[in-house]
Design a protein around this motif. Structure first.
Motif, PDB file in Angstrom:
ATOM      1  N   PHE A   1       0.801  -1.216   0.000  1.00  0.00           N
ATOM      2  CA  PHE A   1       0.000   0.000   0.000  1.00  0.00           C
ATOM      3  C   PHE A   1       0.837   1.270   0.000  1.00  0.00           C
ATOM      4  CE2 PHE A   1      -2.643  -3.371   1.542  1.00  0.00           C
ATOM      5  CZ  PHE A   1      -3.827  -3.157   0.864  1.00  0.00           C
ATOM      6  N   ARG A   2       2.148   1.135   0.172  1.00  0.00           N
ATOM      7  CA  ARG A   2       3.048   2.283   0.176  1.00  0.00           C
ATOM      8  C   ARG A   2       4.266   1.956  -0.671  1.00  0.00           C
ATOM      9  NH1 ARG A   2       0.731   0.758   4.285  1.00  0.00           N
ATOM     10  NH2 ARG A   2      -0.741   2.056   5.406  1.00  0.00           N
ATOM     11  N   ASP A   3       4.796   2.964  -1.348  1.00  0.00           N
ATOM     12  CA  ASP A   3       5.932   2.754  -2.247  1.00  0.00           C
ATOM     13  C   ASP A   3       7.120   2.109  -1.554  1.00  0.00           C
ATOM     14  OD1 ASP A   3       4.636   3.763  -4.476  1.00  0.00           O
ATOM     15  OD2 ASP A   3       5.379   5.804  -4.169  1.00  0.00           O
ATOM     16  N   GLU A   4       7.352   2.468  -0.309  1.00  0.00           N
ATOM     17  CA  GLU A   4       8.547   1.969   0.387  1.00  0.00           C
ATOM     18  C   GLU A   4       8.383   0.545   0.943  1.00  0.00           C
ATOM     19  OE1 GLU A   4       5.973   4.223   3.311  1.00  0.00           O
ATOM     20  OE2 GLU A   4       6.751   4.645   1.325  1.00  0.00           O
ATOM     21  N   GLU A   5       7.189  -0.012   0.856  1.00  0.00           N
ATOM     22  CA  GLU A   5       6.941  -1.363   1.378  1.00  0.00           C
ATOM     23  C   GLU A   5       7.286  -2.423   0.333  1.00  0.00           C
ATOM     24  OE1 GLU A   5       2.822  -1.604   2.431  1.00  0.00           O
ATOM     25  OE2 GLU A   5       3.083  -0.393   4.240  1.00  0.00           O
TER      26      GLU A   5
ATOM     27  N   ALA B   1      -1.153  -8.641   8.899  1.00  0.00           N
ATOM     28  CA  ALA B   1      -0.189  -7.754   8.237  1.00  0.00           C
ATOM     29  C   ALA B   1      -0.799  -6.428   7.777  1.00  0.00           C
ATOM     30  CB  ALA B   1       0.439  -8.472   7.036  1.00  0.00           C
ATOM     31  N   GLN B   2      -2.106  -6.410   7.498  1.00  0.00           N
ATOM     32  CA  GLN B   2      -2.737  -5.198   6.985  1.00  0.00           C
ATOM     33  C   GLN B   2      -3.896  -4.782   7.896  1.00  0.00           C
ATOM     34  OE1 GLN B   2      -2.374  -7.939   4.844  1.00  0.00           O
ATOM     35  NE2 GLN B   2      -0.531  -7.195   3.848  1.00  0.00           N
ATOM     36  N   SER B   3      -4.258  -3.515   7.785  1.00  0.00           N
ATOM     37  CA  SER B   3      -5.388  -3.013   8.568  1.00  0.00           C
ATOM     38  C   SER B   3      -6.699  -3.518   7.958  1.00  0.00           C
ATOM     39  CB  SER B   3      -5.382  -1.485   8.574  1.00  0.00           C
ATOM     40  OG  SER B   3      -5.730  -0.991   7.286  1.00  0.00           O
ATOM     41  N   GLY B   4      -7.775  -3.363   8.703  1.00  0.00           N
ATOM     42  CA  GLY B   4      -9.089  -3.750   8.190  1.00  0.00           C
ATOM     43  C   GLY B   4      -9.455  -2.980   6.940  1.00  0.00           C
ATOM     44  N   GLY B   5      -9.128  -1.697   6.909  1.00  0.00           N
ATOM     45  CA  GLY B   5      -9.406  -0.888   5.730  1.00  0.00           C
ATOM     46  C   GLY B   5      -8.621  -1.350   4.525  1.00  0.00           C
ATOM     47  N   GLU B   6      -7.360  -1.715   4.725  1.00  0.00           N
ATOM     48  CA  GLU B   6      -6.529  -2.199   3.613  1.00  0.00           C
ATOM     49  C   GLU B   6      -7.070  -3.521   3.079  1.00  0.00           C
ATOM     50  OE1 GLU B   6      -2.252  -0.192   4.845  1.00  0.00           O
ATOM     51  OE2 GLU B   6      -2.784  -2.159   5.675  1.00  0.00           O
ATOM     52  N   ARG B   7      -7.497  -4.399   3.974  1.00  0.00           N
ATOM     53  CA  ARG B   7      -8.065  -5.678   3.529  1.00  0.00           C
ATOM     54  C   ARG B   7      -9.382  -5.457   2.786  1.00  0.00           C
ATOM     55  NH1 ARG B   7      -6.927  -6.913   8.800  1.00  0.00           N
ATOM     56  NH2 ARG B   7      -9.100  -7.368   9.256  1.00  0.00           N
ATOM     57  N   ALA B   8     -10.216  -4.539   3.288  1.00  0.00           N
ATOM     58  CA  ALA B   8     -11.489  -4.256   2.625  1.00  0.00           C
ATOM     59  C   ALA B   8     -11.260  -3.673   1.242  1.00  0.00           C
ATOM     60  CB  ALA B   8     -12.320  -3.299   3.481  1.00  0.00           C
ATOM     61  N   LEU B   9     -10.321  -2.747   1.133  1.00  0.00           N
ATOM     62  CA  LEU B   9     -10.006  -2.141  -0.164  1.00  0.00           C
ATOM     63  C   LEU B   9      -9.489  -3.189  -1.139  1.00  0.00           C
ATOM     64  CD1 LEU B   9      -9.810   0.433  -1.848  1.00  0.00           C
ATOM     65  CD2 LEU B   9      -7.505   0.746  -0.935  1.00  0.00           C
ATOM     66  N   THR B  10      -8.618  -4.069  -0.690  1.00  0.00           N
ATOM     67  CA  THR B  10      -8.091  -5.135  -1.538  1.00  0.00           C
ATOM     68  C   THR B  10      -9.207  -6.052  -2.023  1.00  0.00           C
ATOM     69  OG1 THR B  10      -5.993  -5.071  -0.356  1.00  0.00           O
ATOM     70  CG2 THR B  10      -6.446  -7.055  -1.635  1.00  0.00           C
TER      71      THR B  10
END
Length: 124
Positions: A4-8, A17-26
């Motif tokens: 979700f970020r360029d540096e990752e 590993a990811q937040s609930g929002g990141e999982r929902a977006l994915t």
């Protein structure tokens, strides 16, 4: 694999590993990617916007409206207890609001003019 970020670095999508929002977006993006590949009568997503920050929720909703209304291979049902104000829709989108519970006023006592007035007030 997501990031979700360029540096990752890319990492496996997990609940740790990811937040609930990141999982929902994915999940939302994955379903939209399948839209053109698999014809089904309907798709239903429940509270997919929960846990998203308002910026990503708005972007996801705009993309969802675009992707789901440019093809005729499925209906989408998005179930949510809340939506952001001033979302953009198009003529191919229908919104159904279900009001239920003991605190909901009897529909015979609704003042539709007042509802519209309140909606216009909160939109600005």
């Amino acid at each position: 694999m997501v990031k979700f970020r360029d540096e990752e670095e890319l990492s496996r999508l997990t609940r740790h590993a990811q937040s609930g929002g990141e999982r929902a977006l994915t999940t939302a993006l994955y379903l939209m990617a399948l839209q053109r590949l698999a014809a089904v009568p309907f798709r239903c997503v429940d509270e997919i916007n929960q846990g998203m920050d308002p910026i990503n929720e708005r972007k996801m909703f705009q993309l969802l409206v675009k992707v789901t209304t440019e093809t005729d291979n499925a209906q989408y049902f998005l179930l949510s207890p809340k939506l952001l104000m001033s979302l953009e829709y198009n003529p191919r989108v229908a919104v159904h609001t279900v009001m239920n519970g003991r605190h909901v006023a009897d529909h015979r006592r609704w003042d539709v003019g007042k509802f519209i007035e309140n909606a216009q007030y909160y939109e600005t």
